[in-house]
Design an enzyme around this catalytic site. Structure first.
Site, PDB file in Angstrom:
ATOM      1  N   SER A 128       0.970  -1.314  -0.034  1.00 33.41           N
ATOM      2  CA  SER A 128       0.069   0.062  -0.090  1.00 33.41           C
ATOM      3  C   SER A 128       0.951   1.137  -0.195  1.00 33.41           C
ATOM      4  CB  SER A 128      -0.868   0.025   1.309  1.00 33.41           C
ATOM      5  OG  SER A 128      -1.748  -1.201   1.216  1.00 33.41           O
TER       6      SER A 128
HETATM    7  N1  SAH Z   1      -0.881  -4.620   3.981  1.00 36.19           N
HETATM    8  C1  SAH Z   1      -0.136  -5.149   2.686  1.00 36.19           C
HETATM    9  C2  SAH Z   1      -1.000  -4.743   1.684  1.00 36.19           C
HETATM   10  C3  SAH Z   1      -1.188  -6.039   0.638  1.00 36.19           C
HETATM   11  S1  SAH Z   1      -2.403  -5.937  -0.408  1.00 36.19           S
HETATM   12  C4  SAH Z   1       1.148  -4.476   2.456  1.00 36.19           C
HETATM   13  O1  SAH Z   1       1.440  -3.288   3.170  1.00 36.19           O
HETATM   14  O2  SAH Z   1       2.030  -5.167   1.735  1.00 36.19           O
HETATM   15  C5  SAH Z   1      -3.589  -7.040  -0.020  1.00 36.19           C
HETATM   16  C6  SAH Z   1      -3.256  -8.207   0.601  1.00 36.19           C
HETATM   17  O3  SAH Z   1      -4.476  -8.832   0.835  1.00 36.19           O
HETATM   18  C7  SAH Z   1      -2.668  -9.130  -0.561  1.00 36.19           C
HETATM   19  O4  SAH Z   1      -1.503  -9.762  -0.173  1.00 36.19           O
HETATM   20  C8  SAH Z   1      -3.808 -10.021  -0.691  1.00 36.19           C
HETATM   21  O5  SAH Z   1      -3.170 -11.606  -1.175  1.00 36.19           O
HETATM   22  C9  SAH Z   1      -4.556 -10.230   0.630  1.00 36.19           C
HETATM   23  N2  SAH Z   1      -5.823 -10.655   0.642  1.00 36.19           N
HETATM   24  C10 SAH Z   1      -6.695 -10.691  -0.361  1.00 36.19           C
HETATM   25  N3  SAH Z   1      -7.865 -11.439  -0.028  1.00 36.19           N
HETATM   26  C11 SAH Z   1      -7.628 -11.773   1.247  1.00 36.19           C
HETATM   27  C12 SAH Z   1      -8.230 -12.683   2.109  1.00 36.19           C
HETATM   28  N4  SAH Z   1      -9.698 -13.055   1.942  1.00 36.19           N
HETATM   29  N5  SAH Z   1      -7.726 -13.023   3.176  1.00 36.19           N
HETATM   30  C13 SAH Z   1      -6.633 -12.978   3.243  1.00 36.19           C
HETATM   31  N6  SAH Z   1      -5.673 -12.036   2.689  1.00 36.19           N
HETATM   32  C14 SAH Z   1      -6.362 -11.508   1.439  1.00 36.19           C
END
Ligand code: SAH
Length: 219
Positions: A67
């Protein structure tokens, strides 16, 4: 190469980022100082690490993104408005582990769920590299909340569902808040709070762009 190395670690580069966040309206000094001292470049593949202190989202593989610092700061600031440092936080979407690392420095205990195993494995290594030990990671589908029956004072989702999952609301303590992007092409950062009478209040904050919350898990 040499310049990149200096750029990444220099205090000035990171101060420029937090200065920018201030200009965009982030006011919580604890959040700003933790963002300034956290090495965001460690959460990226080397080829992208020179861009770590730009205020932008960046790819972390598997079609996912780390993010944007502004949104990490904004969501964290909202959680802190409602929660105390003693609060246990649940995060949906560990991804790179960057947001997790910020939370771990502000709250007593962080629980974080990721559905893509290789991302979780990398995040786990980075968190231990930074000696952040108050984090429990789980490989699961986070839309159902933490697998054991548990409630939280703060829940944050870094992936966007089309509607707020009821299970996440069910895991909010009284006074607890859920900060979550909601929608498909048009997403709105939304805050759901469990009121003293157990009802849920909803506040819409601002338009955002997140990857979608997906069902199931990937090995
Ligand atoms: N907070 C993270 C953002 C990653 S993007 C960072 O700082 O890097 C969002 C993440 O949510 C992705 O890694 C994706 O795989 C995960 N995601 C999406 N749907 C999900 C679910 N149902 N349960 C767990 N993780 C999920």
């Amino acid at each position: 190469m040499h310049d990149q190395g200096i750029g990444m670690t220099s205090q000035r580069t990171r101060q420029r980022l937090t200065q920018r966040l201030r200009e965009q309206g982030i006011t919580n000094n604890r959040v700003l100082s933790i963002i300034e001292s956290t090495p965001r470049h460690l959460f990226l593949d080397e080829a992208l690490s020179h861009r770590a202190y730009e205020d932008t989202s960046l790819p972390i593989g598997h079609g996912q993104t780390l993010s944007q610092p502004y949104i990490v700061a904004r969501m964290t600031e909202i959680l802190l408005e409602h929660a105390t440092s003693k609060t246990s936080v649940l995060e949906i979407g560990t991804g790179s582990g960057y947001q997790t690392s910020i939370l771990a420095q502000l709250f007593q205990q962080v629980y974080s769920i990721e559905r893509i195993k290789p991302l979780q494995d990398k995040a786990r290594k980075r968190l231990s590299q930074l000696s952040l030990r108050n984090v429990i990671l789980k490989h699961a589908d986070g839309q159902f909340g933490w697998p054991q029956e548990k409630t939280f004072g703060a829940i944050i989702s870094t992936a966007a569902p089309t509607e707020i999952p009821q299970e996440l609301l069910d895991q909010l303590e009284v006074g607890g808040v859920l900060v979550i992007p909601v929608g498909q092409e048009q997403q709105i950062l939304t805050v759901a709070k469990r009121q003293p009478d157990e009802s849920i209040s909803i506040t819409k904050i601002e338009p955002v762009k997140f990857v979608p919350l997906l069902g199931g898990v990937t090995r």
